[in-house]
Design an enzyme around this catalytic site. Structure first.
Site, PDB file in Angstrom:
ATOM      1  N   HIS A 195       2.179 -14.451  17.681  1.00  0.00           N
ATOM      2  CA  HIS A 195       2.573 -14.374  16.270  1.00  0.00           C
ATOM      3  C   HIS A 195       2.906 -12.908  15.954  1.00  0.00           C
ATOM      4  O   HIS A 195       2.189 -12.001  16.370  1.00  0.00           O
ATOM      5  CB  HIS A 195       1.423 -14.866  15.388  1.00  0.00           C
ATOM      6  N   CYS A 243      -0.160 -18.567   9.318  1.00  0.00           N
ATOM      7  CA  CYS A 243       0.589 -18.086  10.484  1.00  0.00           C
ATOM      8  C   CYS A 243       0.341 -18.937  11.733  1.00  0.00           C
ATOM      9  O   CYS A 243       1.138 -18.912  12.668  1.00  0.00           O
ATOM     10  CB  CYS A 243       0.245 -16.639  10.775  1.00  0.00           C
ATOM     11  N   ASN A 280       6.580 -10.225   9.419  1.00  0.00           N
ATOM     12  CA  ASN A 280       5.694 -11.381   9.572  1.00  0.00           C
ATOM     13  C   ASN A 280       6.257 -12.558   8.769  1.00  0.00           C
ATOM     14  O   ASN A 280       6.262 -12.515   7.535  1.00  0.00           O
ATOM     15  CB  ASN A 280       4.293 -11.004   9.074  1.00  0.00           C
TER      16      ASN A 280
HETATM   17  N1  ACO Z   1       2.806   2.813   2.841  1.00  0.00           N
HETATM   18  C1  ACO Z   1       2.054   3.951   2.866  1.00  0.00           C
HETATM   19  N2  ACO Z   1       0.716   3.933   2.865  1.00  0.00           N
HETATM   20  C2  ACO Z   1       0.105   2.718   2.817  1.00  0.00           C
HETATM   21  C3  ACO Z   1       0.831   1.507   2.758  1.00  0.00           C
HETATM   22  C4  ACO Z   1       2.231   1.589   2.766  1.00  0.00           C
HETATM   23  N3  ACO Z   1       3.008   0.488   2.723  1.00  0.00           N
HETATM   24  N4  ACO Z   1      -0.038   0.491   2.729  1.00  0.00           N
HETATM   25  C5  ACO Z   1      -1.271   1.017   2.748  1.00  0.00           C
HETATM   26  N5  ACO Z   1      -1.183   2.379   2.797  1.00  0.00           N
HETATM   27  C6  ACO Z   1      -2.272   3.345   2.834  1.00  0.00           C
HETATM   28  C7  ACO Z   1      -3.575   2.794   2.267  1.00  0.00           C
HETATM   29  O1  ACO Z   1      -3.614   2.919   0.865  1.00  0.00           O
HETATM   30  C8  ACO Z   1      -4.594   3.655   2.972  1.00  0.00           C
HETATM   31  O2  ACO Z   1      -4.659   4.889   2.303  1.00  0.00           O
HETATM   32  P1  ACO Z   1      -6.079   5.652   2.119  1.00  0.00           P
HETATM   33  O3  ACO Z   1      -6.543   5.916   3.529  1.00  0.00           O
HETATM   34  O4  ACO Z   1      -5.721   6.855   1.348  1.00  0.00           O
HETATM   35  O5  ACO Z   1      -6.970   4.677   1.407  1.00  0.00           O
HETATM   36  C9  ACO Z   1      -3.971   3.918   4.342  1.00  0.00           C
HETATM   37  O6  ACO Z   1      -2.558   3.646   4.193  1.00  0.00           O
HETATM   38  C10 ACO Z   1      -4.532   3.043   5.446  1.00  0.00           C
HETATM   39  O7  ACO Z   1      -4.565   1.688   4.986  1.00  0.00           O
HETATM   40  P2  ACO Z   1      -5.125   0.522   5.899  1.00  0.00           P
HETATM   41  O8  ACO Z   1      -5.091  -0.747   5.112  1.00  0.00           O
HETATM   42  O9  ACO Z   1      -6.415   0.941   6.503  1.00  0.00           O
HETATM   43  O10 ACO Z   1      -4.008   0.492   7.043  1.00  0.00           O
HETATM   44  P3  ACO Z   1      -3.985  -0.318   8.381  1.00  0.00           P
HETATM   45  O11 ACO Z   1      -3.828   0.617   9.505  1.00  0.00           O
HETATM   46  O12 ACO Z   1      -5.103  -1.318   8.459  1.00  0.00           O
HETATM   47  O13 ACO Z   1      -2.608  -1.131   8.265  1.00  0.00           O
HETATM   48  C11 ACO Z   1      -1.900  -3.393   7.807  1.00  0.00           C
HETATM   49  C12 ACO Z   1      -2.441  -2.086   7.217  1.00  0.00           C
HETATM   50  C13 ACO Z   1      -0.538  -3.101   8.397  1.00  0.00           C
HETATM   51  C14 ACO Z   1      -1.797  -4.406   6.703  1.00  0.00           C
HETATM   52  C15 ACO Z   1      -2.852  -3.899   8.927  1.00  0.00           C
HETATM   53  O14 ACO Z   1      -4.188  -3.832   8.450  1.00  0.00           O
HETATM   54  C16 ACO Z   1      -2.562  -5.298   9.394  1.00  0.00           C
HETATM   55  O15 ACO Z   1      -1.564  -5.558  10.023  1.00  0.00           O
HETATM   56  N6  ACO Z   1      -3.500  -6.264   9.144  1.00  0.00           N
HETATM   57  C17 ACO Z   1      -3.441  -7.604   9.732  1.00  0.00           C
HETATM   58  C18 ACO Z   1      -2.426  -8.482   9.074  1.00  0.00           C
HETATM   59  C19 ACO Z   1      -2.495  -9.866   9.659  1.00  0.00           C
HETATM   60  O16 ACO Z   1      -2.597 -10.065  10.853  1.00  0.00           O
HETATM   61  N7  ACO Z   1      -2.502 -10.894   8.793  1.00  0.00           N
HETATM   62  C20 ACO Z   1      -2.672 -12.227   9.254  1.00  0.00           C
HETATM   63  C21 ACO Z   1      -1.466 -13.021   9.091  1.00  0.00           C
HETATM   64  S1  ACO Z   1      -0.802 -13.038   7.436  1.00  0.00           S
HETATM   65  C22 ACO Z   1      -0.854 -14.663   6.863  1.00  0.00           C
HETATM   66  O17 ACO Z   1      -1.574 -15.478   7.334  1.00  0.00           O
HETATM   67  C23 ACO Z   1       0.060 -15.042   5.706  1.00  0.00           C
END
Ligand code: ACO
Length: 326
Positions: A253, A113, A283
């Site tokens: 980003h 990214c 993203n």
């Molecule tokens: N729909 C419903 N529930 C979901 C989904 C979904 N699509 N995905 C995960 N959940 C659930 C999980 O299973 C978890 O359930 P549990 O509590 O029963 O275990 C719950 O939701 C919370 O999951 P988290 O992973 O803790 O959710 P979070 O609030 O962290 O959001 C996300 C996830 C959106 C991926 C976030 O962590 C994020 O944006 N991370 C950073 C991404 C990023 O910046 N990446 C860098 C760039 S990417 C690259 O370089 C290619």
């Protein structure tokens, strides 16, 4: 003093729109969850025939047209991508041929990214060194073809697209004022695509283990991203002796609306001065910043003389910023 200046931009996203409601039919998720946790409402996805260079070509052609440049005017092409058409030749070489940019050297940059800002760092450095004077920089991705459509934790996040910038040597007091790039390879396992390279060559086993798709530890990545980006934007402004109030626009980003809001809060910047299009595209990795930059320019959100801060964080881990005077 010579520096690089972005003289034109262009962008392209595929026509096919995939909404959160469409994804409710594919994995166990909901529009509410995706909207609340990420800010994403829809994303653009290529058709089976489209590859990264096709998207890059559209964005680059638009930037060239807006600059009234011919492809032969370009002396360097850099494509930032983690989804190249193939392992080699580089997507930049494929783009060079397609454009007919016969006077250009061409290579790819892999910084996920952060790739577009890494490319800007390289382009500006080469311009300052006198090695190149007209650089075409493109961030382009087809993430949909390396996305695991059975994994609800990642498949809701990504989209396809491309953004381009033409960077020219200038002696004017505007252009790229500073760039900063950094990495931490010890956290490479937070976001990776393990299969298909020399470590895990493509095989029946890698396919069965679904190693040919992006893996991400989202929550851990989120925490590192927030902390790192807050430090990064503060450092970039301090290095340029600027106060956040002097910034006209922050172009982050587009990974997660909550990460963007946290960065803006740390700077004390109102959200009206933060560019966002994550709701439309999700993203798009290396394409995210240049698509946002192009949309900001085309919609009149950036005016001559404005200070604009670009920042990104992604796989590697990598992070990067650039301060522009428009
Ligand atoms: N729909 C419903 N529930 C979901 C989904 C979904 N699509 N995905 C995960 N959940 C659930 C999980 O299973 C978890 O359930 P549990 O509590 O029963 O275990 C719950 O939701 C919370 O999951 P988290 O992973 O803790 O959710 P979070 O609030 O962290 O959001 C996300 C996830 C959106 C991926 C976030 O962590 C994020 O944006 N991370 C950073 C991404 C990023 O910046 N990446 C860098 C760039 S990417 C690259 O370089 C290619």
């Amino acid at each position: 003093m010579i520096r690089g200046r972005i003289i034109a931009t262009g962008s392209y996203v595929p026509e096919n729109v995939v909404t959160n409601h469409d994804l409710e039919k594919v994995v166990d998720t909901s529009d509410d969850w995706i909207t609340e946790r990420t800010g994403i409402k829809q994303r653009r996805i290529v058709n089976a025939q489209q590859a990264t260079s096709d998207l890059a070509y559209e964005a680059a052609s638009l930037a060239l047209k807006r600059a009234h440049y011919k492809p032969k005017d370009i002396d360097l092409i850099i494509v930032a991508t983690i989804t190249p058409d193939m392992a080699f030749p580089s997507t930049a070489c494929i783009l060079q041929d397609r454009l007919g940019a016969t006077n250009a050297a061409a290579f790819d940059v892999n910084a996920a990214c952060s790739g577009f800002i890494y490319g800007l760092h390289i382009a500006n450095g080469l311009i300052k060194a006198g090695a190149h004077s007209r650089v075409l920089l493109v961030g382009a991705e087809v993430l949909s073809k390396v996305t695991d459509w059975q994994d609800r934790t990642t498949c809701i996040l990504f989209g396809d697209g491309a953004g381009a910038a033409l960077i020219e040597a200038t002696k004017e007091k505007r252009g790229v004022y500073s760039t900063y790039i950094s990495s931490d390879g010890s956290l490479s396992d937070l976001i990776c695509l393990p299969g298909g390279g020399s470590r895990n060559p493509c095989s029946k086993e890698t396919i069965l283990k679904r190693l040919n798709y992006i893996k991400m530890k989202g929550n851990e990545t989120f925490k590192v991203a927030v902390r790192t980006l807050e430090e990064l934007v503060i450092k970039t402004l301090a290095d340029n002796n600027l106060d956040p109030s002097q910034l006209s626009l922050l172009i982050p980003h587009q990974a997660n609306i909550r990460i963007i809001q946290a960065t803006a809060k740390r700077l004390g910047m109102p959200m009206e001065k933060v560019f966002m299009n994550i709701d439309k595209y999700g993203n798009t990795s290396a394409a995210s910043v240049p698509i946002a930059l192009d949309e900001a320019v085309q919609s009149g959100r950036i005016q001559d003389g404005d200070y604009v801060l670009l920042e990104a964080f992604g796989g590697g881990l990598t992070w990067a910023s650039a301060l522009l005077r428009w």
